[in-house]
Design an enzyme around this catalytic site. Structure first.
Site, PDB file in Angstrom:
ATOM      1  N   SER A   1      45.566  38.834  52.514  1.00  0.00           N
ATOM      2  CA  SER A   1      44.596  39.248  51.314  1.00  0.00           C
ATOM      3  C   SER A   1      45.333  40.979  51.281  1.00  0.00           C
ATOM      4  O   SER A   1      45.476  41.496  52.351  1.00  0.00           O
ATOM      5  CB  SER A   1      43.186  39.590  51.764  1.00  0.00           C
ATOM      6  OG  SER A   1      42.503  40.504  50.730  1.00  0.00           O
TER       7      SER A   1
ATOM      8  N   GLY B   1      44.975  45.629  53.753  1.00  0.00           N
ATOM      9  CA  GLY B   1      45.242  44.191  53.673  1.00  0.00           C
ATOM     10  C   GLY B   1      44.719  43.529  55.037  1.00  0.00           C
ATOM     11  O   GLY B   1      44.180  44.103  55.893  1.00  0.00           O
ATOM     12  N   LYS B   2      44.601  42.261  55.014  1.00  0.00           N
ATOM     13  CA  LYS B   2      44.410  41.520  56.290  1.00  0.00           C
ATOM     14  C   LYS B   2      44.858  40.219  56.174  1.00  0.00           C
ATOM     15  O   LYS B   2      45.018  39.454  55.143  1.00  0.00           O
ATOM     16  CB  LYS B   2      42.901  41.405  56.453  1.00  0.00           C
ATOM     17  CG  LYS B   2      42.432  41.362  57.717  1.00  0.00           C
ATOM     18  CD  LYS B   2      42.652  42.746  58.591  1.00  0.00           C
ATOM     19  CE  LYS B   2      41.884  42.627  59.799  1.00  0.00           C
ATOM     20  NZ  LYS B   2      42.171  43.876  60.673  1.00  0.00           N
ATOM     21  N   GLY B   3      45.389  39.547  57.243  1.00  0.00           N
ATOM     22  CA  GLY B   3      45.796  38.201  57.507  1.00  0.00           C
ATOM     23  C   GLY B   3      45.371  37.300  58.524  1.00  0.00           C
ATOM     24  O   GLY B   3      44.550  38.012  59.382  1.00  0.00           O
TER      25      GLY B   3
END
Length: 418
Positions: free
Chosen positions: A60, A105-107
């Site tokens: 994201s 962001g993040k994953g």
């Protein structure tokens, strides 16, 4: 105890709570409550036995108004789309709280890494790096470690990206080991900021950290380092826990040897200095001067919040309180240092790592720690100023007031395109 609150809804409610104290238009706020894009992908790798297995993965990119997207990648069987969206949003406001020029962001990959060999984890990581390749880059989106990932995974991502792009770009990820362009001080950074923020809170409240009792829920990287550093400051760590259970000694114990026991046995339970084995809930509700939640989000819900008995809570984890729990604690006597300040040391030193990668010039650990201290202390001072100016009871709301105002200003100064 946990797990029922939707973390993305929690994030949005936190933004709404802060909006009442901000001169920001509703349409701008609405934009700041949703990610700009979310990648959902399926990774298929060959297992060691020759069979194929599919893994769902996400990335994201929430907001890039203040700079490149920045945020970790976690490996966990409970990873889902809303969690990743929420974590990417928290990263936006975390970076803004400590005033570093990043978005959020993040994953994550839906995987239990304990069930796979190192070779299989490398294949999964490189498969994800291949999917991320069009999205990431040192001026676009910069991943970092998170739950169940570390230097090893970041090195694999960096190598995959550089190989496919036929370039050298160490700043494409942070949290690397030193040989791959990592920064001194990065491993301890999240735990360090958690205790710096706690120290500042004790000072603000007129409390003495020397001899203060501390409980740490979650004994991974952030939790055990926070325990070690707060012990060095003169506090007494009396309780700690991991996913297997907890330990308690009213006279305190050595956080370092407790970590050695966990490394040797896989759990903190059974540590020789423990006088009593306790549960995670016991740790979270213990009568202590300082509680450090350092595990996953939603560790404390509304029911458990009624039983929390700590004077100061410094959130090493992301989103350890549900909004309902936060409301209950704000009405009580506990001073909660929000995650977007307390655990911002990780992303702050990641920023330092990125700066060093860009310059190809590296700092010693003393400089890294001095710069981190300055950022966290300045951020805490801004938090207190906002609390006092707006007569706020909840420090989390104050942190979001500071952060949202900075992000909204960046958006408004840039203008809207198209």
């Amino acid at each position: 105890m946990t797990g029922q609150a939707n973390p993305f809804e929690s994030l949005q409610s936190q933004i709404d709570e802060a909006a009442a104290y901000l001169d920001v238009e509703d349409d701008v706020l609405e934009r700041l409550k949703h990610p700009e894009r979310v990648l959902e992908t399926n990774l298929t790798i060959e297992r060691d036995d020759g069979s194929l297995e599919r893994f769902k993965a996400f990335r994201s990119q929430f907001n890039g108004d203040r700079g490149p997207y920045k945020g970790g990648i976690r490996y966990h069987p409970e990873v889902n789309r809303d969690e990743v969206k929420a974590l990417s949003g928290w990263m936006v406001y975390k970076c803004a709280t400590v005033d570093i020029p990043y978005g959020g962001g993040k994953g994550g990959i839906v995987i239990d890494p304990k069930e796979y060999s190192e070779a299989e984890l490398e294949r999964v990581t490189r498969a994800f790096a291949k999917e991320l390749r069009p999205m990431v880059g040192e001026d676009r989106d910069i991943p970092a470690p998170d739950v169940n990932t570390g230097q090893r995974e970041m090195n694999w991502i960096k190598d995959t990206y550089e190989t496919l792009e036929n370039t050298t770009e160490p700043g494409v990820v942070t949290g690397k080991n030193l040989a791959s362009g990592g920064s001194e001080g990065r491993v301890e950074a999240t735990g360090r900021s958690t205790v710096i923020a706690a120290r500042e809170a004790f000072d603000y409240l007129g409390k003495d950290l020397e001899g203060a009792t501390v409980a740490v829920q979650g004994y991974g990287n952030a939790g055990w380092i926070a325990a070690k550093l707060i012990d060095e400051m003169g506090a007494t760590v009396v309780a700690a826990s991991d996913s297997s259970g907890g330990i308690y000694n009213p006279d305190g114990f050595d956080p370092v040897t407790a970590k050695q026991h966990k490394n040797e046995t896989g759990s903190i339970v059974g540590y020789e200095e423990s006088e009593e084995e306790i549960t995670n809930e016991d740790v979270l509700t213990m009568d202590v001067d300082l509680l450090i939640p350092a595990a996953l989000e939603n560790a404390i819900d509304a029911d458990l919040a009624e039983e929390v008995d700590a004077d100061v809570i410094s959130e090493a984890a992301n989103g350890p309180l549900t909004p309902q729990a936060d409301e209950i604690l704000a009405e009580g006597d506990a001073f909660v240092i929000p995650d977007i300040l307390a655990n911002a040391g990780g992303v702050t030193v990641s920023y330092f790592e990125w700066v060093q990668n860009r310059q190809r010039f590296y700092w010693d650990e003393q400089k890294v720690n001095e710069e981190l201290e300055e950022h966290i202390v300045d951020a805490f001072d801004a938090l207190i100023e906002t609390i006092e100016e707006n007569d706020l009871e909840n420090p989390r709301t104050a942190a979001y007031v500071v952060a949202i105002e900075r992000v909204a200003n960046a958006f408004e100064e840039a203008g809207s395109f198209p």
